[in-house]
Design an enzyme around this catalytic site. Structure first.
Site, PDB file in Angstrom:
ATOM      1  N   ASP A 179       5.841  -1.004  -2.300  1.00 52.07           N
ATOM      2  CA  ASP A 179       5.812  -0.378  -3.948  1.00 52.07           C
ATOM      3  C   ASP A 179       4.354  -1.179  -4.320  1.00 52.07           C
ATOM      4  OD1 ASP A 179       5.750  -0.367  -6.704  1.00 52.07           O
ATOM      5  OD2 ASP A 179       7.925  -0.127  -6.750  1.00 52.07           O
ATOM      6  N   HIS A 180       3.574  -0.110  -4.311  1.00 56.22           N
ATOM      7  CA  HIS A 180       1.905  -0.643  -4.362  1.00 56.22           C
ATOM      8  C   HIS A 180       1.893  -1.339  -5.793  1.00 56.22           C
ATOM      9  CE1 HIS A 180       1.549   3.279  -6.435  1.00 56.22           C
ATOM     10  NE2 HIS A 180       0.276   2.712  -7.324  1.00 56.22           N
ATOM     11  N   HIS A 242       8.490   1.624  -9.464  1.00 61.08           N
ATOM     12  CA  HIS A 242       7.587   0.937 -10.103  1.00 61.08           C
ATOM     13  C   HIS A 242       7.814  -0.052 -11.171  1.00 61.08           C
ATOM     14  CE1 HIS A 242       5.202   2.918  -7.227  1.00 61.08           C
ATOM     15  NE2 HIS A 242       4.857   3.879  -7.823  1.00 61.08           N
TER      16      HIS A 242
END
Length: 510
Positions: A179-180, A242
């Site tokens: 999950d950037h 996110h």
């Protein structure tokens, strides 16, 4: 770092070009790759090693945060790259890949430590994992790791099904779900700020905090993703992954020197403490919206249902706002407000912690004009932490005015590593602290599933909002009923420009 073979599925794709190759190059420049490092790129295109390397070099020139203008350095970097044509469904292609990898490992004198990065659609995760297992690519003589990108399922049942299938080939500690947002430097500083500052840790409770606001606004529309996005919406695209990860990171209480297992445990406890919503009651705490035509940054844009590839009668959500409550001793009674949407007034990702007003004696009166103290985490596009405190303005008859104190947690660095650099570096070291673990993913889907069911059955309205606004008015009403408002929503006529030419959002009242 241990010698590693980096096996990249989807090596000819957009993510590899924009994020993965530049991240690896910057790690190489910083001396953060193993001394013995080999990359094998996989795709269906009939590329040679030379054409593959040329494409990698081109991606560095276009997308690396550092200019790739040292020809000798770039050559040393791409010399470690090989290419192999592979059809994901052809078992014999995996045998060919195994032979290539074993030849490289033998030539380098490297053990069979292999990281499989799946930069492909989620529908390919299971067959790739199964073929890795069946072909012997996941050798027992070294370690193996599987890196996958979201989405981790489309809903709760599909997420569970995917995890069951992946677990047949990889153990949970071998799966790194990217999950950037968890790789963003400011997000990673959330825990360390609290750990290193007992004062902040002491304030991090319902005794001092009134509410927490998590915002991820986008100015863009669906762009080229219409076919994908119209089946996903804001709740799946941003909220379930996110933004719930940001909530966990904002709410977490970490002891000093916490291990990745401790972080995982603490995040899981937060998700378990989230007060669930029932399908019939979703409308009381969740607002969904869809953008209409409007003006974004001075340019007219069409509404969502007029976008190319979107059905005129689409009921897909492009905006979601929600009030969440954490039922534990730290956060009981503190609302967490989360919102995200497309075609909004500004691009910004931030967390705002609003502190409570001090309790006054009966003889004291409230100070007019005083605004609450705030702790603001700017996550993107600009990064920074600001503490907004009230002080009396002696030049204006003692009125209260906000004073901003900037907190530098990045050590004055101008060239800060990007999210993918941090995450790939951690995966190479086997550090899963800033990755999404299965229990967090499952609990996130459990909380979101009643929303999906309510949306599917049209149990709550789909509100419209003008492109270029901050979302539907009902989003403001969600906070107003608790006596709060969204911070830093600035109308176009109120905006002033900062030094970079971006709208400056800090406003003493809103």
């Amino acid at each position: 770092m241990e010698p590693t073979t980096f096996v990249l599925f989807g090596a000819t794709g957009d993510l590899a070009k924009r994020k993965i190759y530049p991240a690896l190059y910057n790690l190489f420049v910083d001396g953060k790759l193993p001394q013995s490092f080999s990359l094998v790129g996989l795709g269906r295109r009939e590329w040679t090693d030379e054409s593959f390397r040329a494409n990698v070099e081109q991606s560095l020139r276009q997308f690396s945060r550092r200019e790739a203008n040292d020809a000798e350095l770039v050559k040393r970097f791409v010399d470690a790259f090989r290419y192999c044509v592979l059809d994901i469904g052809r078992k014999e292609d995996y045998q060919k890949l195994l032979r290539l990898i074993e030849q490289r490992e033998e030539a380098l004198g490297a053990p069979p430590n292999r990281m499989f990065y799946l930069s492909v659609g989620p529908e390919f995760f299971e067959p790739i994992a199964a073929n890795i297992q069946d072909s012997g690519l996941g050798s027992a003589q070294g370690w193996k790791r599987l890196v996958i990108e979201k989405p981790f399922g489309h809903d709760l049942p599909s997420a569970r099904d995917l995890n069951l299938k992946l677990s047949k080939a990889f153990d949970e500690q071998e799966i790194f779900r990217i999950d950037h947002y968890l790789g963003k430097p400011m997000v990673q500083k959330l825990g360390s700020l609290q750990q290193a500052n007992p004062v902040i840790q002491a304030l991090w409770t319902n005794r001092y905090i009134a509410n927490v606001q998590i915002t991820a606004n986008e100015t863009v529309g669906v762009e080229e993703r219409a076919g994908y996005y119209d089946h996903i919406g804001a709740v799946r695209d941003m909220f379930q992954n996110h933004l719930l990860q940001l909530l966990m990171m904002a709410a977490i209480h970490l002891p000093h020197d916490s291990t990745s297992e401790k972080v995982r445990f603490k995040k899981k406890k937060i998700m378990e403490a989230l007060e669930p919503v029932q399908k019939q009651e979703v409308g009381a705490s969740v607002i969904r919206g869809q953008y209409e035509a409007g003006t974004v940054q001075g340019k007219p844009v069409v509404g969502y249902t007029s976008e190319p590839g979107i059905a005129p009668d689409s009921m897909n959500d492009t905006f979601i706002a929600a009030r969440l409550l954490i039922e534990d001793s730290y956060w009981r009674g503190v609302p967490f407000y989360i919102r995200t949407g497309k075609r909004l007034a500004e691009k910004s990702t931030r967390i705002v912690v609003e502190f409570k007003e001090p309790i006054k004696a009966a003889s004291e009166t409230s100070e007019e004009g005083a605004t609450p103290n705030l702790l603001i985490f700017e996550i993107g596009p600009n990064e920074g932490i600001t503490l907004q405190l009230n002080t009396k303005d002696l030049e204006h008859e003692g009125e209260f005015k906000p004073v901003h104190i900037d907190i530098d947690l990045l050590g004055g660095q101008d060239n800060v590593p990007e999210a993918y650099e941090n995450l790939i570096f951690d995966a190479l070291r086997g550090d899963s602290t800033f990755f999404a673990h299965w229990d967090e993913v499952e609990l996130s889907w459990q909380w979101v599933q009643p929303l999906l069911d309510a949306f599917e059955e049209n149990l709550i309205p789909l509100h419209s909002y003008a492109a270029g606004s901050y979302g539907p008015a009902e989003s403001d009403a969600l906070l107003a009923q608790d006596g709060y408002h969204w911070w830093f929503d600035v109308k176009p006529e109120q905006q002033i420009q900062n030094r970079e030419g971006e709208p400056y959002a800090y406003n003493a009242n809103h």
